[in-house]
Design a protein around this motif. Structure first.
Motif, short mmCIF file in Angstrom:
data_model
loop_
_atom_site.label_atom_id
_atom_site.label_comp_id
_atom_site.label_asym_id
_atom_site.label_seq_id
_atom_site.Cartn_x
_atom_site.Cartn_y
_atom_site.Cartn_z
N ILE A 139 -41.32 -34.48 -47.30
CA ILE A 139 -40.14 -35.29 -46.94
C ILE A 139 -38.97 -34.91 -47.84
O ILE A 139 -39.10 -34.83 -49.06
CB ILE A 139 -40.45 -36.79 -47.09
CG1 ILE A 139 -41.60 -37.19 -46.16
CG2 ILE A 139 -39.22 -37.64 -46.79
CD1 ILE A 139 -42.10 -38.60 -46.37
N ARG A 140 -37.83 -34.68 -47.22
CA ARG A 140 -36.59 -34.45 -47.95
C ARG A 140 -35.78 -35.75 -48.03
O ARG A 140 -36.09 -36.73 -47.36
CB ARG A 140 -35.73 -33.38 -47.25
CG ARG A 140 -36.30 -31.97 -47.35
CD ARG A 140 -35.44 -30.98 -46.60
NE ARG A 140 -35.97 -29.63 -46.73
CZ ARG A 140 -35.57 -28.74 -47.63
NH1 ARG A 140 -34.58 -29.07 -48.46
NH2 ARG A 140 -36.11 -27.54 -47.69
N GLU A 141 -34.73 -35.71 -48.83
CA GLU A 141 -33.84 -36.85 -48.92
C GLU A 141 -32.98 -36.94 -47.66
O GLU A 141 -32.96 -36.03 -46.84
CB GLU A 141 -32.98 -36.72 -50.19
CG GLU A 141 -33.81 -36.74 -51.47
CD GLU A 141 -33.03 -36.28 -52.68
OE1 GLU A 141 -31.79 -36.38 -52.68
OE2 GLU A 141 -33.66 -35.80 -53.63
N ALA A 142 -32.25 -38.03 -47.52
CA ALA A 142 -31.47 -38.26 -46.30
C ALA A 142 -30.44 -37.17 -46.06
O ALA A 142 -30.10 -36.87 -44.91
CB ALA A 142 -30.79 -39.63 -46.38
N ASP A 143 -29.94 -36.55 -47.14
CA ASP A 143 -28.95 -35.48 -47.00
C ASP A 143 -29.60 -34.10 -46.96
O ASP A 143 -28.93 -33.09 -47.14
CB ASP A 143 -27.93 -35.55 -48.14
CG ASP A 143 -28.56 -35.38 -49.52
OD1 ASP A 143 -29.80 -35.29 -49.59
OD2 ASP A 143 -27.82 -35.35 -50.52
N PHE A 144 -30.92 -34.09 -46.73
CA PHE A 144 -31.71 -32.87 -46.59
C PHE A 144 -31.90 -32.11 -47.91
O PHE A 144 -32.41 -30.99 -47.90
CB PHE A 144 -31.11 -31.92 -45.54
CG PHE A 144 -30.86 -32.56 -44.21
CD1 PHE A 144 -31.88 -33.17 -43.51
CD2 PHE A 144 -29.58 -32.57 -43.66
CE1 PHE A 144 -31.65 -33.77 -42.28
CE2 PHE A 144 -29.34 -33.17 -42.43
CZ PHE A 144 -30.37 -33.77 -41.74
N GLN A 145 -31.53 -32.71 -49.04
CA GLN A 145 -31.76 -32.08 -50.34
C GLN A 145 -33.22 -32.30 -50.76
O GLN A 145 -33.94 -33.12 -50.19
CB GLN A 145 -30.81 -32.65 -51.39
CG GLN A 145 -29.34 -32.37 -51.12
CD GLN A 145 -28.99 -30.90 -51.21
OE1 GLN A 145 -29.53 -30.17 -52.06
NE2 GLN A 145 -28.11 -30.43 -50.34
#
Length: 368
Positions: A139-145
């Motif tokens: 899983i990535r963060e909401a901003d895809f980082q």
């Protein structure tokens, strides 16, 4: 097509392949193709001439098998990468996808797991299926980082046999900080995890962006993969490669097919590596068009991601499919990566980029 699918389902296909669709972007013949991250600049004349000469020489021996160890090519690739690497650290295949497949054949397989962090390169789960390796989506963060701490936590929790880290990431274009690679490698110590850093777009990174090649010493389970398809404009030649500890290349010799790199492929790549300067001259021009796209999309009120690659991932679209179709009608094809509100465009030549930006602004002005 339905009849073909029905006939396929009647075959004794492996269970983990049932219902899957083959990988591939739409192949539509339009004037401006900005959908598969190719280098849209043609090969320089001097490189074309050099390739022609080397291939002609190779053709005189096509009745014989090629150099199974592709020794000259490995030596030249090591010289290009630097960092104290030698031919013993290098492996190559028919595109980086084959190299990644060989890694999974050697270190994955039934009962083993490979972990990726989507959205990322969509071939990873398909390579897993093809080698009967279980794919686990992180899983990535909401901003895809992807942060070092969170990536390491997930690796410790899952204990995968293999981890894919794509940097710069496809489709978002952002490069990973090296602390992420270090943290994931350390987190995989208990599970003896092989960590693959896929640097297919590394040559397009912003100045000062560090490569995972610097982390190879002392890390025998770390692999850095590269390709000649992008910066070298050799997508049609199909040459991918990796750098790793010599024991990794020895492991891949156990699964490679005999003479898997043809004499023509080796000749083409060797000729290209003698003209690195000419081939990479277009990289700065491509980076300039990429940054231009980011600036212009921002001006249009869209949300482009900062890119270290030769493409731009952008959001803020109300109807991405309508935008994609409107561009296609104007002879410009870009990529719908299946992420709501987002599209991805390759940075092409200046005229190609202008055509894309002009049509996109028209479509946005129409209310799309």
């Amino acid at each position: 097509m339905n009849e073909r699918l029905e006939r396929l389902s009647n075959l004794p296909l492996r269970d983990n392949l049932k219902g899957l669709a083959p990988y591939g972007a739409p192949q539509i013949d339009v004037p401006i193709q900005l959908n598969v991250n190719e280098n849209t600049h043609p090969l320089p004349a001097e490189v074309l001439e050099a390739i022609g000469i080397e291939v002609a020489v190779a053709a005189t021996g096509l009745n014989r098998y090629p150099d199974r160890e592709f020794t000259e090519l490995r030596t030249r690739l090591a010289g290009y990468l630097g960092h104290g690497l030698t031919a013993e650290n290098i492996w190559a295949g028919n595109g980086s996808n084959e190299v990644l497949q060989q890694i999974l054949q050697a270190f994955g397989g039934p009962g083993r797991t490979v972990m990726g962090f989507p959205p990322t390169y969509s071939m990873y789960p398909l390579l897993a299926s093809g080698t009967d390796t279980t794919y686990v989506a992180g899983i990535r963060e909401a901003d895809f980082q992807l942060s070092a701490a969170e990536a390491a936590r997930q690796v410790r929790e899952v204990g995968p046999d293999i981890v894919f880290l794509c940097s710069p990431n496809n489709p978002t274009g952002t490069a990973l900080r090296l602390d992420v690679v270090e943290a994931v490698y350390a987190a995989g110590m208990a599970s003896n995890t092989v960590v693959i850093v896929d640097e297919a777009y590394a040559e397009f990174a912003h100045n000062g962006t560090a490569s995972a090649l610097t982390l190879l010493p002392g890390r025998e389970r770390l692999i850095v993969s590269r390709t000649m398809s992008k910066a070298f404009a050799l997508a049609g030649a199909r040459l991918g490669y990796l750098a790793a500890a010599p024991e990794v290349t020895d492991a891949l010799r156990l699964v490679r097919l005999p003479y898997h790199l043809s004499a023509v492929t080796q000749a083409t790549a060797n000729a290209a590596l003698k003209h690195v300067g000419a081939l990479l001259a277009n990289v700065e021009a491509i980076k300039g068009q990429r940054d231009r796209i980011v600036d212009e999309l921002t001006r249009m009120g869209l949300k482009p991601a900062s890119s270290d690659s030769n493409f731009v991932f952008f959001g803020g679209l109300k109807d991405p499919q309508a935008i994609w179709s409107g561009l296609l009608e104007a002879g410009v094809i870009i990529r719908d990566v299946g992420i709501p509100g987002h599209l991805r465009v390759t940075a092409g030549t200046e005229p190609e980029t202008t055509a894309f930006l002009t049509r996109l602004e028209e479509l946005l002005a129409s209310g799309l």
